[in-house]
Design an enzyme around this catalytic site. Sequence first.
Site, PDB file in Angstrom:
ATOM      1  N   CYS A 107       5.807   4.082 -12.056  1.00 12.30           N
ATOM      2  CA  CYS A 107       7.188   3.941 -11.554  1.00 12.30           C
ATOM      3  C   CYS A 107       8.181   4.795 -12.326  1.00 12.30           C
ATOM      4  O   CYS A 107       9.279   5.060 -11.847  1.00 12.30           O
ATOM      5  CB  CYS A 107       7.608   2.472 -11.592  1.00 12.30           C
ATOM      6  SG  CYS A 107       6.527   1.429 -10.619  1.00 12.30           S
ATOM      7  N   HIS A 241      15.188   1.695 -11.838  1.00 13.51           N
ATOM      8  CA  HIS A 241      14.020   1.550 -10.969  1.00 13.51           C
ATOM      9  C   HIS A 241      14.136   0.234 -10.196  1.00 13.51           C
ATOM     10  O   HIS A 241      14.403  -0.822 -10.775  1.00 13.51           O
ATOM     11  CB  HIS A 241      12.740   1.573 -11.812  1.00 13.51           C
ATOM     12  CG  HIS A 241      11.521   1.210 -11.027  1.00 13.51           C
ATOM     13  ND1 HIS A 241      11.239   1.744  -9.795  1.00 13.51           N
ATOM     14  CD2 HIS A 241      10.516   0.337 -11.297  1.00 13.51           C
ATOM     15  CE1 HIS A 241      10.108   1.235  -9.342  1.00 13.51           C
ATOM     16  NE2 HIS A 241       9.655   0.372 -10.228  1.00 13.51           N
ATOM     17  N   ASN A 271       9.727  -2.249  -3.880  1.00 15.25           N
ATOM     18  CA  ASN A 271       9.375  -1.357  -4.995  1.00 15.25           C
ATOM     19  C   ASN A 271       8.539  -0.205  -4.446  1.00 15.25           C
ATOM     20  O   ASN A 271       7.395  -0.403  -4.047  1.00 15.25           O
ATOM     21  CB  ASN A 271       8.604  -2.164  -6.052  1.00 15.25           C
ATOM     22  CG  ASN A 271       8.194  -1.337  -7.259  1.00 15.25           C
ATOM     23  OD1 ASN A 271       8.271  -0.104  -7.237  1.00 15.25           O
ATOM     24  ND2 ASN A 271       7.748  -2.004  -8.300  1.00 15.25           N
TER      25      ASN A 271
END
Length: 314
Positions: A107, A241, A271
């Site tokens: 990520c 994020h 996500n």
Amino acid sequence: MKILSTGSAVPERIVVNQELSEFLDTSDQWIRERTGIEQRRIHEGNLEILAARAAQNALEAGGVSADQLDLILCSNVHSRYLTPSMSSVVQGLIGASCPCLDINGACAGFVYALEIAAAHVHSGRYRRVLVLCAEEPTRMVDWHDRSTCVLFGDAAAAAVVIPDGEMPLFKMGTVSNGQAIYAYHGPGNCPYEKSDRRETPLVMKGQEVYKFAVQSSQEDIQYLCRQAGIGLEQVDFFLLHQANARIVEAVRSHLRQPPEKFPSNIRLYGNTSSAGLPLLLDEVNRQGKLQPGAVLVLSAFGAGLTTGACLMKW
Ligand code: ACO
């Protein structure tokens, strides 16, 4: 280094929480309250097509043609290819002819790729670098595991990086932990395989990652502001994020900054791994919120465990 332009592409197929509760022991209410996610996009074809659309979108916005690119850097964890790299496949689709390199920073991959791009343009080696993130975490999770599959969505997003303006500050980190988030490849049919290795979908110790994310993100942001000699109040936007709205809120509240400085789109996309940050950046950019000279802090965290943060002037 300057980000000349941004672009993104998301799949057409929208899957709302309610649909998941039709085959999983979960509910719209649980997912919204614990994560902030209401829906996600899931691509039904090949990821490289989405990636090429995001790349073209960023190139068009910057008035750059594919044959002017000096390097394509792609952050990708999973695609149908083990090899060649996603960047090589996309290069052919968009008609570029430059060198291509993939990285796997989970990520935090966008910030990692941005740092590599910044070093290259700063050194004078390359003048136009395409930083691309293309991710399909929906192909890594076990769709019987409610603790992971409800969290993820697919997306691709990109930025064109050129030599201009000031060098951003970066804070990169890795704390090796192969147990907090992992997925294993299968052994193939190698007759010499002696371990009990087998393919394993994404496993995540949610609370451990949650605590790591909140702690590392707030520390990285404070570190970068100290390095830049500015107060948190001088930052226009904090782009974090998009893993969980509660993580963003915990960091925001610790830093005592107003919610409008923390744009978020997790509600719509879930996500999307490394694609999440450039997707959010593209959204904010296209909304015209980024005035020249605006101070941005990006912060991401993911499997590895990796962290990456960046303070830049727009
Ligand atoms: N629906 C309903 N109930 C659920 C679901 C679900 N989808 N998922 C878990 N539960 C249950 C659990 O079984 C547990 O039940 P129990 O109390 O009876 O045991 C209960 O809900 C609470 O579970 P927790 O795991 O404690 O829930 P938590 O509030 O910690 O939220 C979450 C879980 C969303 C995963 C959170 O921990 C989180 O966001 N972690 C960070 C994830 C992250 O940042 N990932 C980034 C990296 S990802 C990457 O790099 C690929």
